[in-house]
Motif scaffolding. Structure first.
Motif, mmCIF file in Angstrom:
data_model
loop_
_atom_site.group_PDB
_atom_site.id
_atom_site.type_symbol
_atom_site.label_atom_id
_atom_site.label_comp_id
_atom_site.label_asym_id
_atom_site.label_seq_id
_atom_site.Cartn_x
_atom_site.Cartn_y
_atom_site.Cartn_z
ATOM 1 N N CYS A 193 161.371 134.609 69.198
ATOM 2 C CA CYS A 193 160.947 135.267 70.491
ATOM 3 C C CYS A 193 160.825 136.758 70.339
ATOM 4 O O CYS A 193 160.106 137.473 71.179
ATOM 5 C CB CYS A 193 161.921 135.272 71.562
ATOM 6 S SG CYS A 193 163.631 135.549 71.074
ATOM 7 N N GLU A 198 154.168 143.587 71.903
ATOM 8 C CA GLU A 198 155.512 143.037 72.389
ATOM 9 C C GLU A 198 155.293 142.778 73.767
ATOM 10 O O GLU A 198 154.538 143.385 74.543
ATOM 11 C CB GLU A 198 156.634 143.942 71.984
ATOM 12 C CG GLU A 198 156.518 145.169 72.889
ATOM 13 C CD GLU A 198 157.758 146.341 72.471
ATOM 14 O OE1 GLU A 198 158.216 146.115 71.321
ATOM 15 O OE2 GLU A 198 157.932 147.106 73.202
ATOM 16 N N THR A 199 156.129 141.639 73.945
ATOM 17 C CA THR A 199 156.168 141.320 75.487
ATOM 18 C C THR A 199 157.101 142.309 76.423
ATOM 19 O O THR A 199 158.128 142.823 75.842
ATOM 20 C CB THR A 199 156.853 139.733 75.606
ATOM 21 O OG1 THR A 199 156.341 138.820 74.584
ATOM 22 C CG2 THR A 199 157.121 139.271 76.936
ATOM 23 N N VAL A 200 156.450 142.641 77.666
ATOM 24 C CA VAL A 200 157.107 143.553 78.220
ATOM 25 C C VAL A 200 157.216 142.891 79.865
ATOM 26 O O VAL A 200 156.361 142.007 80.174
ATOM 27 C CB VAL A 200 156.804 144.834 78.481
ATOM 28 C CG1 VAL A 200 156.940 145.684 77.431
ATOM 29 C CG2 VAL A 200 155.046 144.857 79.190
ATOM 30 N N LYS A 201 158.379 143.140 80.521
ATOM 31 C CA LYS A 201 158.494 142.636 81.961
ATOM 32 C C LYS A 201 158.017 143.647 82.895
ATOM 33 O O LYS A 201 158.429 144.872 82.868
ATOM 34 C CB LYS A 201 159.640 142.007 82.216
ATOM 35 C CG LYS A 201 159.856 141.326 83.494
ATOM 36 C CD LYS A 201 161.155 140.551 83.783
ATOM 37 C CE LYS A 201 161.154 140.130 84.892
ATOM 38 N NZ LYS A 201 162.194 139.389 85.584
ATOM 39 N N ASP A 261 158.032 140.956 88.375
ATOM 40 C CA ASP A 261 158.298 139.657 88.238
ATOM 41 C C ASP A 261 157.004 139.113 87.306
ATOM 42 O O ASP A 261 156.733 137.810 87.133
ATOM 43 C CB ASP A 261 158.127 138.744 89.662
ATOM 44 C CG ASP A 261 156.993 139.124 90.413
ATOM 45 O OD1 ASP A 261 156.275 139.884 90.189
ATOM 46 O OD2 ASP A 261 156.702 138.354 91.221
ATOM 47 N N LYS A 262 156.341 139.827 86.395
ATOM 48 C CA LYS A 262 155.254 139.369 85.689
ATOM 49 C C LYS A 262 155.442 140.006 84.347
ATOM 50 O O LYS A 262 156.227 140.772 84.174
ATOM 51 C CB LYS A 262 153.677 139.909 86.250
ATOM 52 C CG LYS A 262 153.535 139.570 87.611
ATOM 53 C CD LYS A 262 152.092 139.974 87.997
ATOM 54 C CE LYS A 262 151.617 139.444 89.289
ATOM 55 N NZ LYS A 262 151.999 138.147 89.700
ATOM 56 N N PHE A 263 154.677 139.289 83.340
ATOM 57 C CA PHE A 263 154.838 139.587 82.045
ATOM 58 C C PHE A 263 153.670 140.409 81.615
ATOM 59 O O PHE A 263 152.585 140.097 82.018
ATOM 60 C CB PHE A 263 154.916 138.558 81.091
ATOM 61 C CG PHE A 263 156.503 137.877 81.082
ATOM 62 C CD1 PHE A 263 157.411 138.301 80.501
ATOM 63 C CD2 PHE A 263 156.794 136.342 82.052
ATOM 64 C CE1 PHE A 263 158.679 137.593 80.484
ATOM 65 C CE2 PHE A 263 157.708 136.118 82.064
ATOM 66 C CZ PHE A 263 158.969 136.595 81.532
ATOM 67 N N MET A 306 152.049 142.860 78.134
ATOM 68 C CA MET A 306 152.027 143.260 76.518
ATOM 69 C C MET A 306 151.784 144.718 76.154
ATOM 70 O O MET A 306 150.774 145.475 76.775
ATOM 71 C CB MET A 306 150.981 142.560 75.754
ATOM 72 C CG MET A 306 150.841 142.629 74.406
ATOM 73 S SD MET A 306 149.513 141.692 73.706
ATOM 74 C CE MET A 306 149.446 142.181 71.913
#
Length: 111
Positions: free
Chosen positions: A72, A89-92, A95-97, A99
């Motif tokens: 992950c 990398e993934t970022v929040k 309430d959405k994701f 990059m």
């Protein structure tokens, strides 16, 4: 094909897409660049890839689980038109994701 005042010859196109080329007909080149830069292309963020037998794919139902070898915390790959252009990398965000871009992938130029 008839030419209009809006037509652009191949030399102008070459000058518009080659940043080092000296533009001929500045207004035509500028209009051409503006049009090209408005073209939209699909962007895809890839978390992981896997090859599975078609027999597994056709048995998928809501609630099915697929596992991947990727961790992950591994970087995501951003692709434009099936060409990788960046990693991140993934970022929040709320309430959405999203990059966060960490690396730009330079294209390999073939001779």
């Amino acid at each position: 094909m008839s030419e209009t005042s809006d037509s652009i010859d191949s030399d102008t196109i070459d000058a518009a897409v080659q940043p080092d080329a000296a533009p001929s007909g500045d207004s035509q080149v500028s209009r051409y660049k503006d049009r090209v830069l408005r073209i939209q292309t699909p962007l895809t963020v890839t978390l992981a890839r896997s090859r599975v037998p078609l027999s597994r794919v056709i048995t998928l139902v809501p609630g099915s689980m697929l596992t991947f070898d990727a961790h992950c915390d591994e970087p995501l790959t951003l692709e434009a038109g099936d060409h990788p252009i960046a990693r991140g990398e993934t970022v929040k965000i709320g309430d959405k994701f999203g990059m966060r871009i960490r690396e730009i992938i330079r294209p390999v130029v073939e001779d």
